[in-house]
Scaffold this active site. Structure first.
Site, PDB file in Angstrom:
ATOM      1  N   TYR A 143       0.840  -1.208   0.000  1.00 21.04           N
ATOM      2  CA  TYR A 143       0.000   0.000   0.000  1.00 21.04           C
ATOM      3  C   TYR A 143       0.871   1.253   0.000  1.00 21.04           C
ATOM      4  CZ  TYR A 143      -3.829   3.142   1.321  1.00 21.04           C
ATOM      5  OH  TYR A 143      -4.765   4.165   1.345  1.00 21.04           O
ATOM      6  N   LYS A 178       1.089   4.046  -3.006  1.00 22.19           N
ATOM      7  CA  LYS A 178       0.708   5.456  -2.801  1.00 22.19           C
ATOM      8  C   LYS A 178       1.911   6.389  -2.991  1.00 22.19           C
ATOM      9  CE  LYS A 178      -3.717   4.887  -1.937  1.00 22.19           C
ATOM     10  NZ  LYS A 178      -4.761   5.440  -2.817  1.00 22.19           N
TER      11      LYS A 178
HETATM   12  N1  LIG Z   1     -10.217   5.183   4.359  1.00 20.46           N
HETATM   13  C1  LIG Z   1      -9.040   5.701   4.685  1.00 20.46           C
HETATM   14  O1  LIG Z   1      -8.686   5.783   5.885  1.00 20.46           O
HETATM   15  C2  LIG Z   1      -8.111   6.226   3.620  1.00 20.46           C
HETATM   16  C3  LIG Z   1      -6.957   6.904   4.020  1.00 20.46           C
HETATM   17  C4  LIG Z   1      -6.075   7.382   3.059  1.00 20.46           C
HETATM   18  C5  LIG Z   1      -6.358   7.179   1.718  1.00 20.46           C
HETATM   19  N2  LIG Z   1      -7.483   6.513   1.349  1.00 20.46           N
HETATM   20  C6  LIG Z   1      -7.715   6.310  -0.082  1.00 20.46           C
HETATM   21  O2  LIG Z   1      -8.995   6.796  -0.432  1.00 20.46           O
HETATM   22  C7  LIG Z   1      -9.523   6.019  -1.512  1.00 20.46           C
HETATM   23  C8  LIG Z   1     -10.934   5.544  -1.169  1.00 20.46           C
HETATM   24  O3  LIG Z   1     -10.847   4.704  -0.027  1.00 20.46           O
HETATM   25  P1  LIG Z   1     -12.129   4.285   0.843  1.00 20.46           P
HETATM   26  O4  LIG Z   1     -11.666   4.255   2.238  1.00 20.46           O
HETATM   27  O5  LIG Z   1     -13.301   5.088   0.455  1.00 20.46           O
HETATM   28  O6  LIG Z   1     -12.281   2.765   0.366  1.00 20.46           O
HETATM   29  P2  LIG Z   1     -13.580   1.849   0.137  1.00 20.46           P
HETATM   30  O7  LIG Z   1     -14.700   2.307   0.993  1.00 20.46           O
HETATM   31  O8  LIG Z   1     -13.106   0.463   0.242  1.00 20.46           O
HETATM   32  O9  LIG Z   1     -13.951   2.184  -1.380  1.00 20.46           O
HETATM   33  C9  LIG Z   1     -13.059   1.850  -2.403  1.00 20.46           C
HETATM   34  C10 LIG Z   1     -13.758   2.054  -3.736  1.00 20.46           C
HETATM   35  O10 LIG Z   1     -12.819   1.713  -4.768  1.00 20.46           O
HETATM   36  C11 LIG Z   1     -13.444   0.775  -5.653  1.00 20.46           C
HETATM   37  N3  LIG Z   1     -12.454  -0.106  -6.276  1.00 20.46           N
HETATM   38  C12 LIG Z   1     -11.593  -0.978  -5.655  1.00 20.46           C
HETATM   39  N4  LIG Z   1     -10.891  -1.642  -6.575  1.00 20.46           N
HETATM   40  C13 LIG Z   1     -11.316  -1.202  -7.799  1.00 20.46           C
HETATM   41  C14 LIG Z   1     -10.970  -1.525  -9.135  1.00 20.46           C
HETATM   42  N5  LIG Z   1     -10.052  -2.449  -9.442  1.00 20.46           N
HETATM   43  N6  LIG Z   1     -11.616  -0.864 -10.134  1.00 20.46           N
HETATM   44  C15 LIG Z   1     -12.551   0.068  -9.872  1.00 20.46           C
HETATM   45  N7  LIG Z   1     -12.922   0.406  -8.624  1.00 20.46           N
HETATM   46  C16 LIG Z   1     -12.304  -0.216  -7.601  1.00 20.46           C
HETATM   47  C17 LIG Z   1     -14.424   0.019  -4.751  1.00 20.46           C
HETATM   48  O11 LIG Z   1     -15.487  -0.585  -5.503  1.00 20.46           O
HETATM   49  P3  LIG Z   1     -15.452  -2.091  -6.034  1.00 20.46           P
HETATM   50  O12 LIG Z   1     -14.815  -2.945  -4.967  1.00 20.46           O
HETATM   51  O13 LIG Z   1     -16.888  -2.370  -6.295  1.00 20.46           O
HETATM   52  O14 LIG Z   1     -14.647  -2.042  -7.295  1.00 20.46           O
HETATM   53  C18 LIG Z   1     -14.971   1.168  -3.915  1.00 20.46           C
HETATM   54  O15 LIG Z   1     -15.989   1.851  -4.601  1.00 20.46           O
HETATM   55  C19 LIG Z   1      -8.524   4.886  -1.751  1.00 20.46           C
HETATM   56  O16 LIG Z   1      -7.652   5.226  -2.812  1.00 20.46           O
HETATM   57  C20 LIG Z   1      -7.747   4.840  -0.450  1.00 20.46           C
HETATM   58  O17 LIG Z   1      -6.450   4.287  -0.609  1.00 20.46           O
HETATM   59  C21 LIG Z   1      -8.359   6.033   2.268  1.00 20.46           C
END
Ligand SMILES: NC(=O)c1ccc[n+]([C@@H]2O[C@H](COP(=O)([O-])OP(=O)(O)OC[C@H]3O[C@@H](n4cnc5c(N)ncnc54)[C@H](OP(=O)(O)O)[C@@H]3O)[C@@H](O)[C@H]2O)c1
Length: 244
Positions: free
Chosen positions: A158, A162
């Site tokens: 990860y 990133k």
């Molecule tokens: N949550 C945190 O604490 C956090 C912190 C820092 C950064 N981020 C970043 O923020 C972003 C969103 O995270 P989140 O926490 O909202 O995660 P989440 O709730 O798990 O949502 C992830 C989304 O990405 C989609 N996705 C995953 N693999 C995919 C693929 N191969 N093709 C198309 N869509 C895909 C998922 O849908 P499907 O599985 O249906 O494809 C889902 O809609 C990510 O890039 C994450 O690394 C999150």
């Protein structure tokens, strides 16, 4: 005029089916943008679109796996054709496996994380650029992570994905500066989403961090989408409280 209006803009949000991407898609539509919603799960993006339409907005669901270049090309051309162009791309789709040290890790899983978080982002940017250039301006916003800047034990895939995404953001920004296309990273810090339900997720932060709801990321996502054409680029904007 509302300085955060997105009237007449067309946006694509990847990973719009849940979590941060869904919150951004709903907010951009509320601000007036037509929003192309992408993810692999058709039911989740259909639900995002239904919610937007019920609230009087405009959106289209395009089931997409960002690791597949042809699917990403289809996403971008479908949204641009449907809404008459493309102005904003939020590269948000991402995955995060549980924590595992390199020594005990699984090479295939490592590859998959980099494939979605970094190479998927490359496919999205590459497909979108000609459409943004056609408009004479645009915004690309990548969802980065503090781990991409500092790393954390057990998060090699990860963190490296990133870190690469942050460098892709900077390189793209330099390549696209003369086209009025700004490229910036949004670092949300810990957010309570499905990504963080695994053991050792949000709990590791204790009370040292601001644990956010997806909606807490929206003001910064709106800010980045509404900066002037020759506004900030190649920058990382973070919502973290601490440097770790
Ligand atoms: N949550 C945190 O604490 C956090 C912190 C820092 C950064 N981020 C970043 O923020 C972003 C969103 O995270 P989140 O926490 O909202 O995660 P989440 O709730 O798990 O949502 C992830 C989304 O990405 C989609 N996705 C995953 N693999 C995919 C693929 N191969 N093709 C198309 N869509 C895909 C998922 O849908 P499907 O599985 O249906 O494809 C889902 O809609 C990510 O890039 C994450 O690394 C999150």
């Amino acid at each position: 005029m509302n300085p955060q209006s997105l009237e007449h803009k067309v946006a694509i949000v990847t990973g719009a089916g849940r979590g941060i991407g869904r919150a951004i898609a709903l907010a951009y539509a509320e601000a007036g943008a037509a929003v192309g919603c992408a993810a692999r799960s058709p039911g989740e993006i259909a639900d995002t679109v239904e919610t937007i339409v019920k609230r009087g907005g405009n959106a289209l669901a395009v089931p997409t796996d960002v690791t597949r270049p042809a699917a990403v090309e289809h996403l971008v051309s479908t949204v641009a054709a449907h809404f008459g162009g493309l102005d904003i791309v939020v590269i948000n789709a991402g995955i995060s496996p549980g924590r595992v040290p390199v020594e005990a890790g699984d090479a295939e899983q490592w590859h998959e994380v980099v494939n979605v978080n970094l190479i998927g982002a490359y496919h999205c940017a590459r497909a979108a650029i000609p459409h943004l250039k056609r408009r004479g301006a645009g915004k690309i916003i990548t969802l980065g992570s503090g781990m991409g800047h500092r790393g954390k034990p057990g998060s090699s895939a990860y963190s490296c994905s990133k870190a690469g995404l942050w460098m892709l953001t900077r390189v793209l920004a330099q390549e696209l500066w003369d086209d009025n296309i700004s490229v910036n990273e949004l670092v949300p810090g810990p957010v309570d989403t499905a990504m963080n339900t695994a053991p050792g997720g949000l709990a590791t932060f204790g009370d040292s961090e601001w644990i956010k709801a997806p909606e807490d990321v929206v003001p910064l996502a709106l800010f980045l989408a509404t900066q002037p054409d020759r506004g900030p680029s190649a920058q990382s904007f973070s919502l973290m409280r601490r440097d770790g």
